[in-house]
Design a protein around this motif. Structure first.
Motif, mmCIF file in Angstrom:
data_model
loop_
_atom_site.group_PDB
_atom_site.id
_atom_site.type_symbol
_atom_site.label_atom_id
_atom_site.label_comp_id
_atom_site.label_asym_id
_atom_site.label_seq_id
_atom_site.Cartn_x
_atom_site.Cartn_y
_atom_site.Cartn_z
ATOM 1 N N GLU A 191 18.574 -1.294 -8.129
ATOM 2 C CA GLU A 191 17.448 -2.576 -8.448
ATOM 3 C C GLU A 191 16.227 -2.159 -8.391
ATOM 4 O O GLU A 191 15.917 -1.124 -7.482
ATOM 5 C CB GLU A 191 18.075 -3.543 -7.316
ATOM 6 N N ASP B 16 11.611 -4.362 -4.283
ATOM 7 C CA ASP B 16 11.020 -5.553 -4.068
ATOM 8 C C ASP B 16 9.782 -5.102 -3.440
ATOM 9 O O ASP B 16 9.494 -3.820 -3.215
ATOM 10 C CB ASP B 16 12.012 -6.282 -3.124
ATOM 11 N N ALA B 17 8.759 -6.040 -2.770
ATOM 12 C CA ALA B 17 7.642 -5.954 -2.326
ATOM 13 C C ALA B 17 7.633 -5.137 -1.131
ATOM 14 O O ALA B 17 6.756 -4.187 -1.056
ATOM 15 C CB ALA B 17 6.659 -7.184 -2.360
ATOM 16 N N TYR C 144 3.146 -7.021 -9.585
ATOM 17 C CA TYR C 144 4.436 -7.624 -9.736
ATOM 18 C C TYR C 144 4.088 -8.818 -11.078
ATOM 19 O O TYR C 144 5.242 -9.327 -11.522
ATOM 20 C CB TYR C 144 4.961 -8.285 -8.397
ATOM 21 N N TRP D 125 0.495 -14.103 -2.908
ATOM 22 C CA TRP D 125 2.105 -14.022 -3.172
ATOM 23 C C TRP D 125 2.653 -15.675 -3.507
ATOM 24 O O TRP D 125 3.323 -15.438 -4.388
ATOM 25 C CB TRP D 125 2.666 -13.464 -1.944
ATOM 26 N N ARG E 184 10.231 -16.395 -5.383
ATOM 27 C CA ARG E 184 10.802 -15.035 -5.458
ATOM 28 C C ARG E 184 10.024 -14.149 -4.621
ATOM 29 O O ARG E 184 10.522 -13.140 -3.963
ATOM 30 C CB ARG E 184 11.018 -14.410 -6.863
ATOM 31 N N TYR E 185 8.680 -14.195 -4.601
ATOM 32 C CA TYR E 185 7.768 -13.258 -3.861
ATOM 33 C C TYR E 185 7.305 -13.795 -2.551
ATOM 34 O O TYR E 185 6.296 -13.145 -1.943
ATOM 35 C CB TYR E 185 6.787 -12.938 -4.689
ATOM 36 N N GLN F 1 6.509 -14.272 0.998
ATOM 37 C CA GLN F 1 6.789 -13.382 2.143
ATOM 38 C C GLN F 1 6.950 -13.974 3.414
ATOM 39 O O GLN F 1 6.194 -14.690 3.653
ATOM 40 C CB GLN F 1 5.902 -12.378 1.980
#
Length: 132
Positions: free
Chosen positions: A25, A28-29, A56, A123, A129-130, A132
């Motif tokens: 994958e 991710d961040a 992103y 973000w 999805r992002y 945080q």
């Protein structure tokens, strides 16, 4: 033997039948922060945040032929640091976009030009999805 692929070329079926696939994958961040820290250990956290938000966001643009990868992100950060770009400057635009986008038509994408006026700076603007 380990072979990696970025899906640029089709491999022959006879070859593929002899392979075991393992899909990795895209980072991710949180993982990307760790990867960046290996290459740029003293990077200002606020600058890194803006860098990753823009990175992103670019990857989410559907009309790009080639999405920027981790290596392009690392190179882009190097260019930003050498030029002394601040996080404030990154909020307004994406300097040195050629370090991220490698296809001419991607850099001149109409969707990208429209979005340049309203680039995300948080973000939250990238969506759930992002968050945080």
């Amino acid at each position: 033997m380990i072979i990696t692929s970025n899906n640029e070329k089709e491999l022959p079926d006879a070859f593929l039948r002899r392979c075991i696939f393992h899909y990795i994958e895209f980072p991710d961040a949180a993982l990307m922060r760790r990867i960046v820290a290996v290459h740029h250990p003293n990077l200002d956290a606020t600058l890194l945040d803006q860098v990753l938000i823009k990175f992103y966001w670019l990857r989410e643009q559907s009309d790009l032929r080639k999405k920027p990868s981790t290596s392009e992100l690392i190179d882009w950060i190097s260019a930003l640091l050498r030029a002394g770009i601040s996080h404030d400057q990154l909020e307004a635009h994406i300097p040195f976009i050629g370090a991220l986008l490698k296809k001419e038509q991607d850099a001149s994408s109409p969707a990208l030009r429209r979005q340049e006026r309203t680039l995300p700076t948080t973000w939250k603007e990238l969506g759930p999805r992002y968050n945080q």
